[in-house]
Scaffold this motif. Sequence first.
Motif, short mmCIF file in Angstrom:
data_model
loop_
_atom_site.label_atom_id
_atom_site.label_comp_id
_atom_site.label_asym_id
_atom_site.label_seq_id
_atom_site.Cartn_x
_atom_site.Cartn_y
_atom_site.Cartn_z
N GLY A 61 0.86 -1.17 0.00
CA GLY A 61 0.00 0.00 0.00
C GLY A 61 0.90 1.23 0.00
N PHE A 62 0.37 2.35 -0.43
CA PHE A 62 1.18 3.57 -0.50
C PHE A 62 0.55 4.66 0.33
N GLY A 63 1.38 5.50 0.89
CA GLY A 63 0.87 6.57 1.73
C GLY A 63 1.94 7.63 1.93
N ARG A 64 1.80 8.38 3.02
CA ARG A 64 2.72 9.47 3.32
C ARG A 64 3.25 9.34 4.73
N SER A 65 4.53 9.62 4.91
CA SER A 65 5.10 9.79 6.24
C SER A 65 4.99 11.27 6.57
N VAL A 66 4.61 11.57 7.80
CA VAL A 66 4.49 12.96 8.22
C VAL A 66 5.48 13.18 9.35
N SER A 67 6.44 14.08 9.12
CA SER A 67 7.48 14.35 10.11
C SER A 67 6.95 15.29 11.20
N ARG A 77 5.78 7.07 1.08
CA ARG A 77 6.32 5.84 1.63
C ARG A 77 5.47 4.67 1.17
N ARG A 78 5.97 3.48 1.46
CA ARG A 78 5.34 2.25 1.02
C ARG A 78 5.11 1.36 2.22
N PHE A 79 3.93 0.77 2.33
CA PHE A 79 3.61 -0.17 3.40
C PHE A 79 3.67 -1.56 2.80
#
Length: 78
Positions: free
Chosen positions: A13-19, A27-29
């Motif tokens: 799955g694909f998404g976003r990392s939030v700093s 990012r990739r799950f």
Amino acid sequence: MSRRCDLTGREPGFGRSVSHSHVRTSRRFDPNVQRKRYWLASEGRHVRLRLSTDAIRTIDRIGIEAAVARIRARGGKV
């Protein structure tokens, strides 16, 4: 090695990392995919499958023969 489960079809799955500063990066799950070998008694041979941990538990429940039948029904090669 592709990160795809032979039995369930689970894939990344694909998404976003939030700093901390709220900067978003891609990012990739990845699913937890393992290579596992089973004895297929009906054919008198071992089969090596690429399975997610969820699919390993499914095989424990339904059996390898039924799992191989499901994989072949989806068009997969065993």
